[in-house]
Write an enzyme that holds these catalytic residues in place. Structure first.
Site, short mmCIF file in Angstrom:
data_model
loop_
_atom_site.label_atom_id
_atom_site.label_comp_id
_atom_site.label_asym_id
_atom_site.label_seq_id
_atom_site.Cartn_x
_atom_site.Cartn_y
_atom_site.Cartn_z
N SER A 117 0.82 -1.21 0.00
CA SER A 117 0.00 0.00 0.00
C SER A 117 0.85 1.25 0.00
O SER A 117 0.35 2.33 -0.31
CB SER A 117 -0.86 0.05 1.26
OG SER A 117 -1.66 -1.06 1.35
N HIS A 138 -1.67 -2.49 -6.86
CA HIS A 138 -2.31 -2.22 -5.57
C HIS A 138 -3.80 -2.50 -5.66
O HIS A 138 -4.56 -1.72 -6.25
CB HIS A 138 -2.05 -0.76 -5.17
CG HIS A 138 -2.58 -0.39 -3.83
ND1 HIS A 138 -3.32 0.75 -3.61
CD2 HIS A 138 -2.51 -1.03 -2.63
CE1 HIS A 138 -3.66 0.81 -2.33
NE2 HIS A 138 -3.19 -0.25 -1.72
N GLU A 150 -4.58 -0.16 -8.73
CA GLU A 150 -3.63 0.89 -9.11
C GLU A 150 -2.33 0.20 -9.57
O GLU A 150 -1.72 -0.53 -8.79
CB GLU A 150 -3.35 1.82 -7.93
CG GLU A 150 -4.55 2.69 -7.57
CD GLU A 150 -4.32 3.55 -6.32
OE1 GLU A 150 -4.75 4.70 -6.33
OE2 GLU A 150 -3.72 3.05 -5.35
N ASN A 189 -5.47 6.81 -2.02
CA ASN A 189 -5.19 7.20 -0.64
C ASN A 189 -4.82 8.68 -0.54
O ASN A 189 -5.11 9.33 0.46
CB ASN A 189 -4.13 6.30 -0.01
CG ASN A 189 -4.74 4.97 0.38
OD1 ASN A 189 -5.95 4.90 0.66
ND2 ASN A 189 -3.97 3.91 0.39
#
Ligand SMILES: NC(=O)c1ccc[n+]([C@@H]2O[C@H](COP(=O)([O-])OP(=O)(O)OC[C@H]3O[C@@H](n4cnc5c(N)ncnc54)[C@H](O)[C@@H]3O)[C@@H](O)[C@H]2O)c1
Length: 281
Positions: A117, A138, A150, A189
């Site tokens: 992550s 990801h 991702e 994120n």
């Protein structure tokens, strides 16, 4: 094509199952045999619920479960693998040692992807002789539900590797997006952190209650959960640590965790998992 997934925790188990649901033969490896059994049982449970709801036939579910071959032997797991996705603990040295080993045991043209992550692939791939065939993929939790992947290319990742990861994501019925640069937090994120930070700023400034900020985001932006409800769902310690990490990495005051968030974490009010966070459960 044969896929190998290394690490059968929350992410690895479902990455393997998602691929198998779409006809890919997968070897699922974990050093812990009990964890492997737990992963297989959990996947069986998820697919059984789909059968009950009429979303999957019993035969399809059985075939998908049988396409995941679990083993504690990394050599066996990677034998003839064209693509490996690593999903072990979020620990840099552990990931580097796994990549070093994968570089030894896999065929030279295999792609090595990390589901990390936070760690850009360049922090890991320099232990291999094939940094051009390494990248981040990801996935999002729970992988069986969340559509996005991702794909993040490192400075040495080749176009062909990006293409192979994109094709794999699509074969798994997941939607890939490409990041051309390694960047902390990737896309999702970063945007989530920015929105959450603004929500805490409004709360700390006394502009609105946390309930009204959640309502505004849910009704005005159509997000399924406002930032405080989502924080409770993921764990406020996770939100707090992510902010602290960004603050330390960037030194940017904008990332400094909110005093109200810090107080919740110190009081052990971490959200759903402790029965209380911003809301009571
Ligand atoms: N949980 C999430 O929401 C989420 C979302 C996206 C990405 N990620 C990333 O995915 C990765 C895995 O996260 P997770 O939540 O599935 O972790 P987890 O703790 O559920 O599982 C990790 C697994 O790795 C196994 N493992 C550890 N060392 C190993 C080794 N040497 N060889 C083989 N297996 C080994 C463990 O036995 C465990 O089963 C992390 O890098 C994390 O940052 C997690």
């Amino acid at each position: 094509m044969k896929l190998t997934v290394v690490g059968a925790g929350s992410m690895g188990a479902q990455i393997a199952q998602q691929a198998a649901l779409h006809g890919i033969e997968v070897a699922l490896h974990d050093k812990d045999g009990t964890q492997l059994q737990r992963a297989l049982e959990s996947n069986r449970g998820h697919l059984a619920r789909r059968v009950e709801k009429g979303k999957l036939s019993k035969q399809e579910a059985e075939a998908a479960v049988n396409r995941v071959h679990a083993t504690t032997d990394l050599g066996e797991a990677t034998d003839r693998a064209a693509f490996v996705i690593e999903a072990v603990f979020e620990d840099l040295e552990l990931k580097r040692s796994i990549f070093r080993e994968l570089d030894e045991v896999t065929r030279a043209d295999a792609v090595l992807a990390s589901n990390s992550s936070t760690m850009g692939i360049s922090k890991i791939s320099d232990v291999t002789r094939r940094p051009d065939r390494c990248l981040n993929m990801h996935f999002f939790y729970p992988v069986l539900v969340m559509d996005l992947v991702e794909i993040v290319r490192g400075p040495l990742t080749s176009d062909e590797t990006v293409e192979r990861a994109t094709v794999l994501a699509r074969e798994m019925a997941r939607t890939p997006v490409l990041l051309n640069k390694e960047i902390d937090g990737f896309i999702v994120n970063r945007i989530l952190h920015a929105a959450t930070q603004e929500a805490y700023r409004l709360l700390d400034a006394g502009v609105a209650s946390f309930q009204d900020i959640d309502t505004a985001v849910e009704k005005g932006l159509n997000w399924p959960m406002g930032p405080f409800r989502l924080g409770d769902f993921s764990g406020l310690d996770v939100t707090y640590n992510a902010r602290l990490h960004m603050y330390r990495v960037t030194g940017d005051e904008r990332y400094k965790p909110s005093p109200q968030l810090e107080a919740k974490v110190r009081a052990g009010k971490l959200g759903r998992k402790t029965g209380e966070g911003w809301y009571t459960y």
